[in-house]
Motif scaffolding. Sequence first.
Motif, PDB file in Angstrom:
ATOM      1  N   THR A 272       2.096   3.747  -4.463  1.00 40.63           N
ATOM      2  CA  THR A 272       1.339   4.991  -4.290  1.00 40.63           C
ATOM      3  C   THR A 272       2.275   6.198  -4.225  1.00 40.63           C
ATOM      4  O   THR A 272       2.112   7.164  -4.974  1.00 40.63           O
TER       5      THR A 272
ATOM      6  N   MET B 149      -5.127  10.460  -8.542  1.00 45.13           N
ATOM      7  CA  MET B 149      -4.452   9.180  -8.792  1.00 45.13           C
ATOM      8  C   MET B 149      -5.306   7.981  -8.353  1.00 45.13           C
ATOM      9  O   MET B 149      -5.332   6.951  -9.001  1.00 45.13           O
TER      10      MET B 149
ATOM     11  N   GLY C  80     -12.423   5.049  -3.999  1.00 41.72           N
ATOM     12  CA  GLY C  80     -12.039   4.497  -2.710  1.00 41.72           C
ATOM     13  C   GLY C  80     -12.152   2.991  -2.780  1.00 41.72           C
ATOM     14  O   GLY C  80     -12.738   2.455  -3.715  1.00 41.72           O
ATOM     15  N   GLY C  81     -11.618   2.292  -1.753  1.00 39.74           N
ATOM     16  CA  GLY C  81     -11.651   0.835  -1.809  1.00 39.74           C
ATOM     17  C   GLY C  81     -12.705   0.222  -0.915  1.00 39.74           C
ATOM     18  O   GLY C  81     -12.762  -0.979  -0.755  1.00 39.74           O
ATOM     19  N   THR C  82     -13.539   1.045  -0.290  1.00 42.06           N
ATOM     20  CA  THR C  82     -14.513   0.507   0.655  1.00 42.06           C
ATOM     21  C   THR C  82     -15.774   0.056  -0.069  1.00 42.06           C
ATOM     22  O   THR C  82     -15.979   0.369  -1.235  1.00 42.06           O
TER      23      THR C  82
ATOM     24  N   ARG D 114     -12.196   3.790   6.471  1.00 43.56           N
ATOM     25  CA  ARG D 114     -11.166   3.079   5.716  1.00 43.56           C
ATOM     26  C   ARG D 114     -10.216   4.037   5.007  1.00 43.56           C
ATOM     27  O   ARG D 114      -9.553   3.669   4.030  1.00 43.56           O
TER      28      ARG D 114
ATOM     29  N   GLN E 297      -2.383  16.196  -6.219  1.00 46.94           N
ATOM     30  CA  GLN E 297      -3.223  15.047  -5.837  1.00 46.94           C
ATOM     31  C   GLN E 297      -4.682  15.273  -6.229  1.00 46.94           C
ATOM     32  O   GLN E 297      -5.365  14.363  -6.674  1.00 46.94           O
TER      33      GLN E 297
ATOM     34  N   CYS F 176      -6.918   6.214   4.218  1.00 45.35           N
ATOM     35  CA  CYS F 176      -5.538   5.714   4.158  1.00 45.35           C
ATOM     36  C   CYS F 176      -4.855   5.725   5.527  1.00 45.35           C
ATOM     37  O   CYS F 176      -4.748   6.761   6.173  1.00 45.35           O
ATOM     38  N   LEU F 177      -4.355   4.559   5.892  1.00 43.06           N
ATOM     39  CA  LEU F 177      -3.657   4.412   7.171  1.00 43.06           C
ATOM     40  C   LEU F 177      -2.314   5.140   7.153  1.00 43.06           C
ATOM     41  O   LEU F 177      -1.810   5.574   8.175  1.00 43.06           O
ATOM     42  N   GLY F 178      -1.745   5.272   5.962  1.00 45.61           N
ATOM     43  CA  GLY F 178      -0.386   5.828   5.860  1.00 45.61           C
ATOM     44  C   GLY F 178      -0.373   7.302   5.477  1.00 45.61           C
ATOM     45  O   GLY F 178       0.678   7.811   5.094  1.00 45.61           O
TER      46      GLY F 178
ATOM     47  N   ALA G 227       2.849   9.222   4.280  1.00 47.75           N
ATOM     48  CA  ALA G 227       2.968   9.509   2.842  1.00 47.75           C
ATOM     49  C   ALA G 227       3.171  11.004   2.609  1.00 47.75           C
ATOM     50  O   ALA G 227       3.995  11.416   1.784  1.00 47.75           O
TER      51      ALA G 227
ATOM     52  N   ALA H 128       0.829  -1.217   0.000  1.00 42.77           N
ATOM     53  CA  ALA H 128       0.000   0.000   0.000  1.00 42.77           C
ATOM     54  C   ALA H 128       0.856   1.256   0.000  1.00 42.77           C
ATOM     55  O   ALA H 128       0.441   2.297  -0.501  1.00 42.77           O
ATOM     56  N   GLY H 129       2.069   1.159   0.568  1.00 45.04           N
ATOM     57  CA  GLY H 129       2.871   2.369   0.716  1.00 45.04           C
ATOM     58  C   GLY H 129       3.949   2.538  -0.340  1.00 45.04           C
ATOM     59  O   GLY H 129       4.687   3.526  -0.309  1.00 45.04           O
TER      60      GLY H 129
ATOM     61  N   ALA I 236      -7.944  12.663  -1.605  1.00 42.73           N
ATOM     62  CA  ALA I 236      -6.776  11.964  -2.154  1.00 42.73           C
ATOM     63  C   ALA I 236      -6.420  10.721  -1.340  1.00 42.73           C
ATOM     64  O   ALA I 236      -5.865   9.760  -1.874  1.00 42.73           O
ATOM     65  N   PHE I 237      -6.718  10.754  -0.038  1.00 41.33           N
ATOM     66  CA  PHE I 237      -6.404   9.594   0.811  1.00 41.33           C
ATOM     67  C   PHE I 237      -7.677   8.874   1.257  1.00 41.33           C
ATOM     68  O   PHE I 237      -7.671   8.150   2.251  1.00 41.33           O
ATOM     69  N   GLY I 238      -8.759   9.064   0.526  1.00 41.80           N
ATOM     70  CA  GLY I 238     -10.028   8.440   0.892  1.00 41.80           C
ATOM     71  C   GLY I 238     -10.677   9.201   2.040  1.00 41.80           C
ATOM     72  O   GLY I 238     -10.137  10.189   2.545  1.00 41.80           O
TER      73      GLY I 238
END
Length: 243
Positions: A69, A129, A133-135, A184, A124, A186-188, A192, A65-66, A178-180
Amino acid sequence: MCPSFIQLKSFVKPFIDEHLKTLNPSDPRDLMDDYLTEMKEGKSDDYSHFDYADLTRITFDLFVAGNDTTTNMTQWFLNYMARFQDVQEKIQKEIDRVVPSGTLPGLQHRNELAYLDAAINEVQRHCSMAPLGGTIVTSVAGLSHKNPVYFEDPDKFDPSRFLDKNGKFISTCDGFQAFGIGKRQCLGEQFARMELYLITAALMQNFKFGPPDGEGPMSIEADIVPVTHMPRKEQKFSIKYRN
Ligand code: HEM
């Protein structure tokens, strides 16, 4: 066991084993130490979900994931700098004013390099990019980034939209995804953002990016692949040292 999980295990195993050897539960160094402590404490509990295989997957997830990206976002940033030379020059002036010559930009300079952070956010937003989202309830960042309800004249590339009236960086706002968003997200994200700031600041301080000599403006078109907008891999730059 499937071959990809065996490969994954052998990549991650040395990191986990090193942590196991040097683990001190009362002085955790990172997520892996916390996980291993929980795993040991829950060993006799039949319902514990903490085990070696799960830690292997989590560790690998973070690598995956990191990795791409941040790499792709750095390339996007350079494409935009090569295209929008005026923005690049403004960032470089800011760096030259704030960072003593002969010193690389560091986190101690970050508050004063607000235009750089604003430009990273604007890249961004503009390139989206990760447009989806992935949820399960999916956010559509690509649409909200180009929605005039959130961003005035949304097709225009304009880093100053992420600066307040005192010139301070606005890290997020309604419509910026940009990070959702949500649980959910982005954890990072913070990691990032820090990486992008340090990498781009050093590149902007030392190099000038442009389209290849003799060619027209740099393209900022994306290669559309499922769920991401990738910067064009075949794109060439001119890179010159700044004196
Ligand atoms: C420029 C860099 C990055 C971008 C643009 C980015 C973007 C995203 C997006 C859009 C999501 C999906 C959020 C959603 O489902 O709505 C996500 C999830 C995630 N990201 Fe990032 N990411 C970046 C860097 C990183 C880094 C450096 C790490 C780890 C070190 C990371 C770890 C994760 C993880 C673990 C998730 C899943 C979170 C969850 O499902 O609970 N990301 N990221």
